[in-house]
Motif scaffolding. Structure first.
Motif, PDB file in Angstrom:
ATOM      1  N   GLY A  70      50.598  32.721  53.737  1.00 46.22           N
ATOM      2  CA  GLY A  70      51.406  33.871  53.354  1.00 46.22           C
ATOM      3  C   GLY A  70      52.572  33.503  52.450  1.00 46.22           C
ATOM      4  O   GLY A  70      53.458  34.331  52.215  1.00 46.22           O
ATOM      5  N   SER A  71      52.587  32.271  51.937  1.00 48.33           N
ATOM      6  CA  SER A  71      53.695  31.823  51.091  1.00 48.33           C
ATOM      7  C   SER A  71      53.620  32.421  49.695  1.00 48.33           C
ATOM      8  O   SER A  71      54.651  32.585  49.032  1.00 48.33           O
ATOM      9  CB  SER A  71      53.698  30.284  50.986  1.00 48.33           C
ATOM     10  N   VAL A  72      52.402  32.695  49.219  1.00 44.92           N
ATOM     11  CA  VAL A  72      52.221  33.344  47.919  1.00 44.92           C
ATOM     12  C   VAL A  72      51.167  34.437  48.053  1.00 44.92           C
ATOM     13  O   VAL A  72      50.362  34.429  48.994  1.00 44.92           O
ATOM     14  CB  VAL A  72      51.803  32.342  46.802  1.00 44.92           C
ATOM     15  N   VAL A  73      51.184  35.344  47.089  1.00 41.42           N
ATOM     16  CA  VAL A  73      50.233  36.465  47.067  1.00 41.42           C
ATOM     17  C   VAL A  73      49.437  36.378  45.775  1.00 41.42           C
ATOM     18  O   VAL A  73      50.018  36.255  44.692  1.00 41.42           O
ATOM     19  CB  VAL A  73      50.973  37.806  47.129  1.00 41.42           C
ATOM     20  N   PRO A  74      48.085  36.415  45.835  1.00 41.40           N
ATOM     21  CA  PRO A  74      47.285  36.393  44.606  1.00 41.40           C
ATOM     22  C   PRO A  74      47.312  37.758  43.922  1.00 41.40           C
ATOM     23  O   PRO A  74      47.268  38.797  44.594  1.00 41.40           O
ATOM     24  CB  PRO A  74      45.886  36.039  45.103  1.00 41.40           C
ATOM     25  N   LEU A  75      47.380  37.759  42.595  1.00 43.94           N
ATOM     26  CA  LEU A  75      47.426  39.000  41.816  1.00 43.94           C
ATOM     27  C   LEU A  75      46.155  39.170  40.993  1.00 43.94           C
ATOM     28  O   LEU A  75      45.591  38.174  40.521  1.00 43.94           O
ATOM     29  CB  LEU A  75      48.640  38.997  40.876  1.00 43.94           C
ATOM     30  N   PHE A  76      45.719  40.397  40.831  1.00 44.26           N
ATOM     31  CA  PHE A  76      44.606  40.762  39.953  1.00 44.26           C
ATOM     32  C   PHE A  76      43.264  40.180  40.364  1.00 44.26           C
ATOM     33  O   PHE A  76      42.318  40.211  39.592  1.00 44.26           O
ATOM     34  CB  PHE A  76      44.859  40.348  38.501  1.00 44.26           C
ATOM     35  N   SER A  77      43.141  39.612  41.527  1.00 42.92           N
ATOM     36  CA  SER A  77      41.889  38.973  41.913  1.00 42.92           C
ATOM     37  C   SER A  77      40.897  40.033  42.367  1.00 42.92           C
ATOM     38  O   SER A  77      41.056  40.626  43.437  1.00 42.92           O
ATOM     39  CB  SER A  77      42.124  37.961  43.033  1.00 42.92           C
ATOM     40  N   ASP A  78      39.859  40.250  41.534  1.00 47.05           N
ATOM     41  CA  ASP A  78      38.837  41.248  41.848  1.00 47.05           C
ATOM     42  C   ASP A  78      39.466  42.614  42.156  1.00 47.05           C
ATOM     43  O   ASP A  78      39.105  43.295  43.111  1.00 47.05           O
ATOM     44  CB  ASP A  78      37.977  40.809  43.034  1.00 47.05           C
ATOM     45  N   THR A  79      40.438  42.995  41.340  1.00 45.83           N
ATOM     46  CA  THR A  79      41.107  44.280  41.521  1.00 45.83           C
ATOM     47  C   THR A  79      40.362  45.360  40.756  1.00 45.83           C
ATOM     48  O   THR A  79      40.030  45.186  39.596  1.00 45.83           O
ATOM     49  CB  THR A  79      42.562  44.209  41.024  1.00 45.83           C
ATOM     50  N   THR A  80      40.112  46.462  41.378  1.00 48.69           N
ATOM     51  CA  THR A  80      39.413  47.554  40.709  1.00 48.69           C
ATOM     52  C   THR A  80      40.394  48.670  40.353  1.00 48.69           C
ATOM     53  O   THR A  80      41.101  49.182  41.211  1.00 48.69           O
ATOM     54  CB  THR A  80      38.288  48.112  41.602  1.00 48.69           C
ATOM     55  N   ALA A  81      40.436  48.998  39.063  1.00 51.73           N
ATOM     56  CA  ALA A  81      41.275  50.105  38.597  1.00 51.73           C
ATOM     57  C   ALA A  81      40.343  51.104  37.938  1.00 51.73           C
ATOM     58  O   ALA A  81      39.896  50.932  36.828  1.00 51.73           O
ATOM     59  CB  ALA A  81      42.310  49.605  37.598  1.00 51.73           C
ATOM     60  N   GLY A  82      39.977  52.157  38.657  1.00 49.90           N
ATOM     61  CA  GLY A  82      38.980  53.093  38.143  1.00 49.90           C
ATOM     62  C   GLY A  82      37.644  52.383  38.087  1.00 49.90           C
ATOM     63  O   GLY A  82      37.159  51.850  39.071  1.00 49.90           O
ATOM     64  N   SER A  83      37.049  52.347  36.891  1.00 50.36           N
ATOM     65  CA  SER A  83      35.754  51.685  36.732  1.00 50.36           C
ATOM     66  C   SER A  83      35.880  50.289  36.162  1.00 50.36           C
ATOM     67  O   SER A  83      34.894  49.613  35.954  1.00 50.36           O
ATOM     68  CB  SER A  83      34.866  52.520  35.785  1.00 50.36           C
ATOM     69  N   ASP A  84      37.147  49.860  35.888  1.00 49.41           N
ATOM     70  CA  ASP A  84      37.366  48.550  35.256  1.00 49.41           C
ATOM     71  C   ASP A  84      37.654  47.501  36.311  1.00 49.41           C
ATOM     72  O   ASP A  84      38.568  47.658  37.126  1.00 49.41           O
ATOM     73  CB  ASP A  84      38.537  48.609  34.272  1.00 49.41           C
ATOM     74  N   THR A  85      36.911  46.454  36.282  1.00 48.56           N
ATOM     75  CA  THR A  85      37.157  45.349  37.197  1.00 48.56           C
ATOM     76  C   THR A  85      37.860  44.224  36.449  1.00 48.56           C
ATOM     77  O   THR A  85      37.396  43.770  35.411  1.00 48.56           O
ATOM     78  CB  THR A  85      35.840  44.819  37.794  1.00 48.56           C
TER      79      THR A  85
END
Length: 305
Positions: free
Chosen positions: A253-268
């Protein structure tokens, strides 16, 4: 035989930059190496080297001769190694070079187990982010990622490492959570400068099968990944870290991953394209039992991760 000793002393002196350094590698005294070269020059009837107290240079004749005979010396060494290695167990010194972060976190933990299997073998691990010269520095194996590969080296894939864009919970609480890579332009980004060519390492993302780079404003730059990691943990900003560093920090829990397999609408959106690391050797003839043993061991160990 005297000519071969002279040729070997001459070639090694040019490659190492001094007669004294060549003598150390050949296991003879500087005086003996100098005498070998002097006899070679007498036999050829030409001066090959220009010697001063500060540097060693090639004459025009020496340059021509060096280009013709350097491959002969390496071929003879490779032939001798191949013959003696047919029924030989790994022994002697094995020198491995690796980049600082990958060497420290991935290669170094492999060394104790590997060394315990071969009591007649000693291992030297050279940790550096600069480019290394296999011949001049006596490197048996250099561990490199794709951008560091050279056409003259034989490369075998070791492992492919996911890369992650990470920030501390404290930073995200203060500055907000970027939803897309385009949001990074409004955040403090911590970038790595590669020692090999001095350029900043680019952050590329994969979106709908296409690579692209968002605008990023570097807040802090360092040529050491572990230093950037410590700054991320201190809440200084967002950095790109290899999974071999990030995974344990994410689990705690020391860091948080960003944008990893994030779905925004139909864009991965997938985080930074992965790194593939390779074990590199000079040529196929240099693959002695000790070199083959380590590469096989590393491939097997890393494939289980």
């Amino acid at each position: 035989m005297d000519s071969l000793r002279g040729i070997e002393s001459f070639v090694r002196s040019v490659e190492m930059g001094s007669i004294a350094a060549a003598a150390r590698q050949l296991g003879i005294s500087p005086a003996a190496a100098s005498q070998n070269i002097a006899r070679l020059e007498r036999d050829l009837g030409v001066r090959l080297l220009q010697r001063t107290t500060r540097r060693l240079g090639l004459t025009d004749s020496g340059q021509v001769y060096f280009e013709r005979v350097r491959h002969v010396v390496h071929a003879l060494e490779a032939a001798a190694t191949a013959v003696s290695a047919l029924n030989d167990a790994p022994r002697g010194r094995l020198t491995i070079s690796a980049s600082v972060a990958f060497g420290r976190h991935v290669i170094a933990p492999l060394i104790p187990g590997f060394a315990s299997l071969y009591p007649q073998l000693s291992v030297e691990l050279v940790i550096t982010d600069r480019a290394v010269d296999h011949i001049a520095e006596g490197i048996d194996i250099s561990v490199r990622f794709a951008e560091q590969l050279e056409p003259s080296l034989i490369a075998r894939r070791l492992v492919t490492v996911p890369m992650m864009i990470c920030a501390s919970p404290d930073y995200l609480a203060r500055r907000g959570h970027p939803k897309t890579p385009e949001d990074l332009v409004h955040h403090d980004c911590l970038l790595y400068r590669l020692a090999t060519h001095g350029r900043l390492f680019r952050w590329t993302f994969l979106k709908d099968g296409t690579l692209y780079e968002p605008d990023i404003k570097p807040k802090i730059i360092s040529n050491d990944i572990d230093t950037l990691t410590s700054m991320v943990l201190a809440g200084a900003g967002i950095a790109r870290l290899g999974a071999f560093i990030a995974d344990a920090l994410i689990a705690k829990g020391s860091v948080v991953p960003l944008f990893s397999d994030t779905t925004a609408g139909s864009d991965t959106i997938a985080a930074h394209t992965p790194f593939t690391f390779y074990a590199c050797t000079l040529d196929r003839h240099s693959a002695t039992p000790k070199i083959r043993a380590f590469i096989d061991y590393a491939v097997a160990a890393l494939s289980s991760r």
